[in-house]
Design an enzyme around this catalytic site. Sequence first.
Site, PDB file in Angstrom:
ATOM      1  N   LYS A 231      15.026  -8.060  22.905  1.00  0.00           N
ATOM      2  CA  LYS A 231      16.042  -8.988  23.416  1.00  0.00           C
ATOM      3  C   LYS A 231      17.351  -8.740  22.665  1.00  0.00           C
ATOM      4  O   LYS A 231      17.337  -8.473  21.453  1.00  0.00           O
ATOM      5  CB  LYS A 231      15.562 -10.426  23.206  1.00  0.00           C
ATOM      6  CG  LYS A 231      16.426 -11.501  23.851  1.00  0.00           C
ATOM      7  CD  LYS A 231      15.813 -12.888  23.635  1.00  0.00           C
ATOM      8  CE  LYS A 231      16.644 -13.998  24.281  1.00  0.00           C
ATOM      9  NZ  LYS A 231      16.020 -15.325  24.089  1.00  0.00           N
TER      10      LYS A 231
ATOM     11  N   SER B 119      15.519 -17.892  28.447  1.00  0.00           N
ATOM     12  CA  SER B 119      16.612 -16.953  28.316  1.00  0.00           C
ATOM     13  C   SER B 119      16.156 -15.502  28.187  1.00  0.00           C
ATOM     14  O   SER B 119      16.918 -14.587  28.494  1.00  0.00           O
ATOM     15  CB  SER B 119      17.456 -17.312  27.085  1.00  0.00           C
ATOM     16  OG  SER B 119      16.693 -17.162  25.903  1.00  0.00           O
TER      17      SER B 119
ATOM     18  N   SER C  60      12.072 -20.119  25.909  1.00  0.00           N
ATOM     19  CA  SER C  60      12.744 -18.876  26.327  1.00  0.00           C
ATOM     20  C   SER C  60      11.876 -17.632  26.308  1.00  0.00           C
ATOM     21  O   SER C  60      12.311 -16.582  26.776  1.00  0.00           O
ATOM     22  CB  SER C  60      13.986 -18.631  25.459  1.00  0.00           C
ATOM     23  OG  SER C  60      15.060 -19.401  25.934  1.00  0.00           O
TER      24      SER C  60
END
Lengths: 493, 499
Positions: B91, B166, B190
């Site tokens: 990420k 996210s 997330s």
Amino acid sequence: MPAPNDLLSVFETVIGLEVHAQLLTKSKMYCGCSAAYADAEPNTHVCPVCLGLPGALPVLNRAAIEYCLLTGLALDAEIPPACKLDRKNYVYPDLPKGYQISQYDLPLCVGGWLRFSSGGEERRAGITRVHVEEDTGRLVHRVDPGGAEESLVDLNRSGVPLMEIVGEPDLRSPEEARDYLIALRQVLRYIGASTGSMEDGAFRCDANVSVRRIGDPEFGAKVEIKNMNSFRAVERALRFEQERQQAALLAGETVAQETRGWIEDRGITVPQRTKEQAHDYRYFPEPDLPPLAVDESMVAGVRARLPELPATRRSRIAADYGLGPNEAALLTEERAVADVFEAAVGPPGDAASARVAANWIMNDLVGLQRQRGLPPETLPLDADQLRDLLAALAAGELTARAAKEVLPQITRGERPRDAARRLNLLSLDDDAAVRAAVDETVAAFPAAVADYRGGKTAAIGRLIGETIKRTGGRARPETVRAVMEDVLRKDNG
Amino acid sequence: MATALDAVGRPATDAPTDLSAAELRRRLDARELSAAEVTEAYLARIAALDPDLRCYITVMADVARAQAAAADDRIARGEAGPLTGIPVALKDNLCTTDADTTAASNILRGFRSPYDATVVTRLRGGGAVFLGKANTDEFAMGSSTENSAFFTTRNPWHTGRVPGGSSGGPAAAVAAGEAALGLGSDTGGSIRQPAGFCGVVGLKPTYGRVSRYGLLAFASSLDQIGPFARTVADAALLLGAIAGQDPMDATSAPEPVPDFAAALAGDADLRGVRIGVAAEYDVDGMEAGVKAAVDAAVGRLADLGAEIVPVRLPHTKYALATYYITAPAEASANLSRYDGVKYGLSVESETLRETYERTRGEGFGAEVKRRIMLGTYALSSGYYDAYYVKAQKVRTLIKRDFDQAFARVDAIVAPTSPTVAFPIGARTDDPYQMYLSDVFTIPANMAGIPGLAVPCGFADGLPVSLQILGKPFDEATILRLGHAYEQSEGWTDRRPDLP
């Protein structure tokens, strides 16, 4: 307008000091960078943590916590079993995270007091709290080669451990505030928590000052003064502010609660921000650092490191060695100096030799220290050297005059007696040499000899002095006197 | 009802981009595949699919090839670790020295970290291959990747749908075969919510299990890094590689790290295991297909021998509201450092104040600004006690709910999300609806407990996810349950029907 002395019978000044002291840790508060930034190139003592880089996290410096606890114990503060760190939010280019990790409602130390003397009296002032936080970086303002003004950020100081010592509003005059600060600095130096150097910025003071009519139960509007960079500046700024507020009250004006800055070269304070402009720091618990449990064993471990504190040592040395309060105060001003005194003199016994040692330290050693530009805690002789010097003086191996001449020539670690021998300054134990010097003097000063023989026996003082001079100060006065009397009597016979 | 298994997607094939990390490990060690071949297969798939799916902000092809070559050397020397040669998506809020770290924000566009996050260091040391930096909502604030300042990632199961967020980038990458494993971060769901939307396994470890050093902070007391994988066993493998105390993170726990992968060995007999089900997780607005799939999964766990026990988590209904005090409050401070002075975007202006305002005004997106404002307000003098302090008290009650429930059960199961992946654009105008997609995942962050998202079927052709919540530092149990469930079903053998 009444004279200042009259004003003091009408108004009372209330002062509380907030002191920020840099802690003498090797590394910074929340990272492993060296805290010794003083002579470093800008932005060389930095890492992701103290640069506030994305993703970096703080880790608590245990040594800083211990210094803060040590300070709390030295000030008789309470150590609550738990404390936490908080974020103090404000934005400035020298604060790389946009918040300072400080302590808000659960500081490491609460309560306590400082003993100090002021105006010849022993005083006590309350300590509200002692907590740890981190220093900011520094801004360097300059004009670039093209003539434009620019501000550069140096983050070497960012994250250096600071301790804030908040005092109660117990001080009543600028002089008392200065004496409180000097005593607090002395405590911090005794316990080794801080250099206490104001000129290096390792010891900073903000003052809260208000004036009220005597008897008024309420404090006056509190004015915070910043930007004072010396003990003298604190005293001057407070005196200016005291007079400014008194004048305002006399004129029927109200004093505004505000923050003012001291302008050293103009000798005035000027408004910086009003109460309405005060920051909302939006404190909240620092989520990156777990709350800190301060257990009894940790406190006991720190307490074991607590040395005898200045006030106690001052009175003990005065009592034990038969010294006056001023002498004791001077000797104990620096812990290392008092250490040298006690180690050189040994256990209390003969008050006269203690006084000789004290006089040598306070006059000759401190004088030479200043001459050499040594720091106040570093005497030119260590305890062993001073002990040797005192012993030589006591045994008559060195005259006081010769000792004063030897002193500046003693090399590092050299025994004073060895230095005296090297310089040929040891006392003359050779009677023939003394006799020769006496004979020379008698021949050179017939008038004084005549005076003596004529009954003005005080004239012998001059003859003795001249004789000692001729030996380069090495002859002991009592020996010279005996030989001189002998010679004068014989030649008369 | 959940759609019949064979009606959705396609079965996994023998291609490296379809295999589990564990199977890749076996073939790498057996020299049936080289790390270079595996990496090239993934890079080729990224080249083919990512222009459409947009999982990655930065593809690290050169880094990956060099790491693959090093991995092959290491394998040849017989020194391979569990992740040597395995391709991973990171990420883009995890700091890397060899690729930019942007958090999908304009304020950090082009920012290169001078240091690696601890998890990155650990994976590097283990010989993993970094395929790239995957998309996210800006600063991990969002549930769809639509708050990415750069682009929205598409759901591999239906490109008109969001991948969740996210961590939508790594979730979609793992689902699409653009990575074998992924690392995300989970502040309010997330990892788990996008894992659920993308039909992969996602784990939020216990708070303190994995070092946060080098994770761009959103809400420091809630953030936790965790794995994405196509199987529970793979998630266990990746967790084992990143877990453990870190001297750089004072909130990382000194708990011993068990062999998570070994905990999965053995049969799928769940007799003696007590699993809690809470009525509080049956909310209005839950889609019927989701409820049916989760109910069926609970039935399957019972079939495997687990005892299903009703538990009460009465403060669950306050979790969302308290989260939206706590997380923005911490974020408002965490994001103060992005000021245009030291790094990232700097819009130089006449005055310092203007520089701040323009840098942050232009650098941050709408959702980030919204949360900074929410958090600043909640911490302000006069409001602090009513908002921040009260939220902390409720947080304690939420944690106590779980403590009491876990005194009676070994794990709690619930849906991961109340809905399947929603259409791109469907919730962008309604932040509250967007926030609601994390209603089942937020309580675990508030309590600091671990949560595992495991695929449990499909509804309307889109994946449904079962969430298994565990006791603090007992990831081993929830991984074991998830693995047993997964083995009894075939969901994780399905792949989205992509070219």
